[in-house]
Design an enzyme around this catalytic site. Structure first.
Site, PDB file in Angstrom:
ATOM      1  CB  ILE A   1      -1.515   8.603 -14.968  1.00 56.58           C
ATOM      2  CG1 ILE A   1      -1.687   8.191 -13.508  1.00 56.58           C
ATOM      3  CG2 ILE A   1      -0.747   9.921 -15.054  1.00 56.58           C
ATOM      4  CD1 ILE A   1      -0.390   7.757 -12.835  1.00 56.58           C
TER       5      ILE A   1
ATOM      6  CG  PHE B   1      -4.289   7.066  -9.662  1.00 56.05           C
ATOM      7  CD1 PHE B   1      -2.981   7.251 -10.070  1.00 56.05           C
ATOM      8  CD2 PHE B   1      -4.632   7.430  -8.360  1.00 56.05           C
ATOM      9  CE1 PHE B   1      -2.025   7.787  -9.220  1.00 56.05           C
ATOM     10  CE2 PHE B   1      -3.685   7.976  -7.506  1.00 56.05           C
ATOM     11  CZ  PHE B   1      -2.370   8.158  -7.934  1.00 56.05           C
ATOM     12  CB  CYS B   2      -2.563   2.109 -12.489  1.00 57.86           C
ATOM     13  SG  CYS B   2      -3.785   1.568 -13.708  1.00 57.86           S
ATOM     14  CB  THR B   3       0.660   3.491 -16.128  1.00 58.84           C
ATOM     15  OG1 THR B   3       1.630   3.377 -15.086  1.00 58.84           O
ATOM     16  CG2 THR B   3       1.289   4.179 -17.337  1.00 58.84           C
TER      17      THR B   3
END
Length: 250
Positions: free
Chosen positions: A212, A183-185
């Site tokens: 996210i 996951f990331c922004t």
């Protein structure tokens, strides 16, 4: 109130220089601020402005068949959190410098996990539907992680996305029996990381669809501690997508 959007799309762009000029002119005319990256592999947008103006810009952009599928994650603020408009011509949407890490090169995306599905896996004790233990892999840098991440996530001491493969190497053997969700922004880094890791032998790596920000938008803060760093003057958003930086709360 000011509408803020984060959006990206992997799509072949063979006129990147000309497109960058058109995007700049259209966004400037709409009094938008933020950053747009234009690359041969697609677009990456962080923009803010009056709601009607920004929605009008997105509608104009989607009239180009290449960008019809562009999906924007939304949040709101009292003021525009960017000082100016910047349109940059780059080689990659996010620099990784690895082979076959774009869906355009690989021919497909890495398998995705919808935010609602991930929330269910977290709620059922950190297991996926096959009973495998869940490991959440944070692909962001240490500065971003300091603002918040998923409870128990595997975080890495990196300053640049290009450092991720080396930093992850000592953990790979221990992850072989897990369902690994990167996951990331907003989704770009975890998409590239998942593709590269699967091509490099980790076929148990998935990606959190929409990152996210998409998780906050669709689910809220289930299993997440703190805020999400964003690339503007708001600094970080809480799970209700509200600015939490000192003096910036809406």
């Amino acid at each position: 109130m000011i509408l803020n959007i984060a959006a990206y799309l992997f799509v072949a762009i063979d006129d990147a220089d000309a497109l960058a000029a058109r995007l700049h002119a259209q966004a400037e005319a709409a009094t938008l601020r933020g950053t747009m990256l234009v690359t041969p592999e697609g677009l990456n947008l962080f923009l803010a402005g009056a709601e009607a103006s920004l929605r009008g810009f997105l509608a104009w952009l989607r009239t180009d068949p290449r960008f019809a599928a562009l999906h924007a994650k939304e949040s709101w603020s009292e003021v525009v959190p960017f000082a100016r408009l910047k349109v940059k011509r780059k080689a990659e949407i996010i620099t990784f410098r690895r082979e076959a890490v774009s869906p355009l090169q690989a021919g497909e995306r890495a398998p995705t996990v919808a935010p609602a599905t991930l929330a269910r896996w977290i709620a059922q004790g950190g297991r996926d539907d096959a009973g495998r233990r869940l490991v959440l892999l944070d692909t962001r840098n240490r500065e971003e992680v300091a603002h918040g991440t998923f409870d128990g996530a595997l975080t890495l001491p990196i300053d640049r996305f290009t450092d991720l493969p080396t930093a992850l190497a000592p953990h790979r053997e221990a992850l072989r029996d897990a369902a690994v969700v990167s996951f990331c922004t907003g989704g770009i880094r975890c998409e590239k990381a998942a593709l590269w890791l699967r091509a490099d032998g980790m076929d148990n790596v998935l990606q959190l669809d929409d990152g996210i920000l998409g998780y906050f938008e669709q689910v809220g803060g289930m299993g997440y501690a703190g805020g999400c760093f964003v690339f503007d003057d708001r600094v970080a958003l809480d799970p209700q997508l509200r600015p939490i930086a000192a003096g910036a709360a809406a």
